[in-house]
Design a protein around this motif. Sequence first.
Motif, PDB file in Angstrom:
ATOM      1  N   ASP A  22      51.857  29.362  42.983  1.00  0.00           N
ATOM      2  CA  ASP A  22      51.692  30.266  41.721  1.00  0.00           C
ATOM      3  C   ASP A  22      50.627  31.559  42.379  1.00  0.00           C
ATOM      4  OD1 ASP A  22      51.047  31.702  39.551  1.00  0.00           O
ATOM      5  OD2 ASP A  22      50.080  30.452  38.447  1.00  0.00           O
ATOM      6  N   PRO A  23      51.793  31.878  42.766  1.00  0.00           N
ATOM      7  CA  PRO A  23      51.153  33.272  43.642  1.00  0.00           C
ATOM      8  C   PRO A  23      50.550  34.403  42.510  1.00  0.00           C
ATOM      9  CG  PRO A  23      54.008  33.229  43.720  1.00  0.00           C
ATOM     10  CD  PRO A  23      53.303  31.912  42.891  1.00  0.00           C
ATOM     11  N   VAL A  24      50.767  34.305  41.239  1.00  0.00           N
ATOM     12  CA  VAL A  24      49.799  35.321  40.739  1.00  0.00           C
ATOM     13  C   VAL A  24      48.051  35.022  40.704  1.00  0.00           C
ATOM     14  CG1 VAL A  24      50.112  36.557  38.646  1.00  0.00           C
ATOM     15  CG2 VAL A  24      51.700  35.564  39.029  1.00  0.00           C
ATOM     16  N   VAL A  25      48.380  33.614  40.825  1.00  0.00           N
ATOM     17  CA  VAL A  25      47.312  32.761  39.897  1.00  0.00           C
ATOM     18  C   VAL A  25      46.548  32.806  41.744  1.00  0.00           C
ATOM     19  CG1 VAL A  25      45.636  30.839  40.277  1.00  0.00           C
ATOM     20  CG2 VAL A  25      47.437  31.734  38.561  1.00  0.00           C
ATOM     21  N   GLN A  26      47.114  32.201  42.773  1.00  0.00           N
ATOM     22  CA  GLN A  26      46.693  32.438  44.552  1.00  0.00           C
ATOM     23  C   GLN A  26      46.313  33.478  45.288  1.00  0.00           C
ATOM     24  OE1 GLN A  26      49.095  29.067  44.721  1.00  0.00           O
ATOM     25  NE2 GLN A  26      48.228  27.866  45.744  1.00  0.00           N
ATOM     26  N   VAL A  27      47.719  34.452  44.519  1.00  0.00           N
ATOM     27  CA  VAL A  27      47.441  36.103  45.380  1.00  0.00           C
ATOM     28  C   VAL A  27      46.704  37.224  44.878  1.00  0.00           C
ATOM     29  CG1 VAL A  27      48.395  37.620  46.948  1.00  0.00           C
ATOM     30  CG2 VAL A  27      49.273  35.020  46.796  1.00  0.00           C
ATOM     31  N   MET A  28      47.872  37.097  43.839  1.00  0.00           N
ATOM     32  CA  MET A  28      47.576  38.118  43.109  1.00  0.00           C
ATOM     33  C   MET A  28      46.080  38.129  42.342  1.00  0.00           C
ATOM     34  SD  MET A  28      49.495  40.477  40.192  1.00  0.00           S
ATOM     35  CE  MET A  28      49.401  41.806  39.901  1.00  0.00           C
ATOM     36  N   LEU A  29      45.225  37.539  42.124  1.00  0.00           N
ATOM     37  CA  LEU A  29      43.861  36.986  41.051  1.00  0.00           C
ATOM     38  C   LEU A  29      43.267  37.629  42.103  1.00  0.00           C
ATOM     39  CD1 LEU A  29      42.990  35.268  38.243  1.00  0.00           C
ATOM     40  CD2 LEU A  29      41.272  35.433  40.041  1.00  0.00           C
ATOM     41  N   PRO A  30      43.256  37.078  43.661  1.00  0.00           N
ATOM     42  CA  PRO A  30      42.151  37.353  44.063  1.00  0.00           C
ATOM     43  C   PRO A  30      41.946  38.649  45.426  1.00  0.00           C
ATOM     44  CG  PRO A  30      42.997  35.134  44.922  1.00  0.00           C
ATOM     45  CD  PRO A  30      44.169  36.238  43.946  1.00  0.00           C
ATOM     46  N   GLY A  32      42.869  41.104  43.223  1.00  0.00           N
ATOM     47  CA  GLY A  32      42.245  42.175  41.856  1.00  0.00           C
ATOM     48  C   GLY A  32      41.316  42.283  42.071  1.00  0.00           C
ATOM     49  N   VAL A  33      40.631  40.602  41.839  1.00  0.00           N
ATOM     50  CA  VAL A  33      39.287  40.856  42.539  1.00  0.00           C
ATOM     51  C   VAL A  33      38.835  41.829  43.913  1.00  0.00           C
ATOM     52  CG1 VAL A  33      37.204  39.019  42.770  1.00  0.00           C
ATOM     53  CG2 VAL A  33      39.025  37.843  41.653  1.00  0.00           C
ATOM     54  N   ASN A  34      39.442  41.580  44.952  1.00  0.00           N
ATOM     55  CA  ASN A  34      39.010  42.111  46.259  1.00  0.00           C
ATOM     56  C   ASN A  34      38.554  44.009  45.206  1.00  0.00           C
ATOM     57  OD1 ASN A  34      37.662  39.907  47.381  1.00  0.00           O
ATOM     58  ND2 ASN A  34      40.441  40.021  48.133  1.00  0.00           N
ATOM     59  N   LEU A  35      40.186  44.292  44.615  1.00  0.00           N
ATOM     60  CA  LEU A  35      40.239  45.568  44.934  1.00  0.00           C
ATOM     61  C   LEU A  35      38.611  46.099  44.203  1.00  0.00           C
ATOM     62  CD1 LEU A  35      41.697  48.204  44.445  1.00  0.00           C
ATOM     63  CD2 LEU A  35      42.445  47.559  42.698  1.00  0.00           C
ATOM     64  N   ASP A  41      32.698  47.208  41.587  1.00  0.00           N
ATOM     65  CA  ASP A  41      31.838  45.667  40.770  1.00  0.00           C
ATOM     66  C   ASP A  41      31.735  44.878  41.258  1.00  0.00           C
ATOM     67  OD1 ASP A  41      31.861  44.567  38.291  1.00  0.00           O
ATOM     68  OD2 ASP A  41      33.793  43.768  38.307  1.00  0.00           O
ATOM     69  N   LYS A  42      30.914  43.386  40.426  1.00  0.00           N
ATOM     70  CA  LYS A  42      30.519  42.401  41.316  1.00  0.00           C
ATOM     71  C   LYS A  42      30.982  40.886  41.462  1.00  0.00           C
ATOM     72  CE  LYS A  42      25.450  43.085  39.412  1.00  0.00           C
ATOM     73  NZ  LYS A  42      25.076  43.858  40.486  1.00  0.00           N
ATOM     74  N   PRO A  43      31.475  40.454  42.144  1.00  0.00           N
ATOM     75  CA  PRO A  43      32.341  39.524  42.631  1.00  0.00           C
ATOM     76  C   PRO A  43      32.706  38.591  41.610  1.00  0.00           C
ATOM     77  CG  PRO A  43      31.638  39.676  44.751  1.00  0.00           C
ATOM     78  CD  PRO A  43      30.768  40.608  43.521  1.00  0.00           C
ATOM     79  N   GLN A  44      31.338  38.140  40.854  1.00  0.00           N
ATOM     80  CA  GLN A  44      31.216  37.581  39.562  1.00  0.00           C
ATOM     81  C   GLN A  44      32.055  37.567  38.996  1.00  0.00           C
ATOM     82  OE1 GLN A  44      28.160  37.497  40.872  1.00  0.00           O
ATOM     83  NE2 GLN A  44      28.258  36.482  43.291  1.00  0.00           N
ATOM     84  N   ARG A  45      31.767  38.760  38.298  1.00  0.00           N
ATOM     85  CA  ARG A  45      31.664  39.368  36.984  1.00  0.00           C
ATOM     86  C   ARG A  45      33.247  39.433  37.128  1.00  0.00           C
ATOM     87  NH1 ARG A  45      28.849  43.240  33.565  1.00  0.00           N
ATOM     88  NH2 ARG A  45      30.864  44.340  34.058  1.00  0.00           N
ATOM     89  N   ALA A  46      33.587  40.119  38.225  1.00  0.00           N
ATOM     90  CA  ALA A  46      35.842  40.854  38.412  1.00  0.00           C
ATOM     91  C   ALA A  46      35.816  39.475  38.662  1.00  0.00           C
ATOM     92  CB  ALA A  46      35.734  41.109  40.461  1.00  0.00           C
ATOM     93  N   ARG A  47      36.022  38.888  39.018  1.00  0.00           N
ATOM     94  CA  ARG A  47      36.716  37.228  39.369  1.00  0.00           C
ATOM     95  C   ARG A  47      36.191  36.609  37.230  1.00  0.00           C
ATOM     96  NH1 ARG A  47      35.060  35.823  43.129  1.00  0.00           N
ATOM     97  NH2 ARG A  47      32.898  35.276  42.976  1.00  0.00           N
ATOM     98  N   ALA A  48      35.197  36.752  37.062  1.00  0.00           N
ATOM     99  CA  ALA A  48      35.497  36.370  35.501  1.00  0.00           C
ATOM    100  C   ALA A  48      36.506  37.215  34.970  1.00  0.00           C
ATOM    101  CB  ALA A  48      34.060  36.299  34.888  1.00  0.00           C
ATOM    102  N   SER A  49      36.557  38.607  34.664  1.00  0.00           N
ATOM    103  CA  SER A  49      37.606  39.091  34.042  1.00  0.00           C
ATOM    104  C   SER A  49      38.512  39.014  34.337  1.00  0.00           C
ATOM    105  CB  SER A  49      37.050  41.205  34.604  1.00  0.00           C
ATOM    106  OG  SER A  49      36.146  41.042  33.857  1.00  0.00           O
TER     107      SER A  49
END
Length: 65
Positions: A22-30, A32-35, A41-49
């Motif tokens: 699942d490239p969206v979950v495995q590549v795009m989401l991380p 986006g979080v890094n961006l 933003d804080k990493p935990q808040r970014a992941r939650a969002s």
Amino acid sequence: MWSFVHGFITLELGEHFVEFGDPVVQVMLPMGVNLVVGLGDKPQRARASHEAGARHYESITREVT
């Protein structure tokens, strides 16, 4: 944001993510979080969002049977 999405789509169309289930979950989401962490933003808040956004998208795109 455009570069992030455009880059992901270009790589996806070039079949660079075929090894991912699942490239969206495995590549795009991380990515986006890094961006947004890079933008302050804080990493935990970014992941939650991002995860909340993915859940919302899934909930509105599921077909009702």
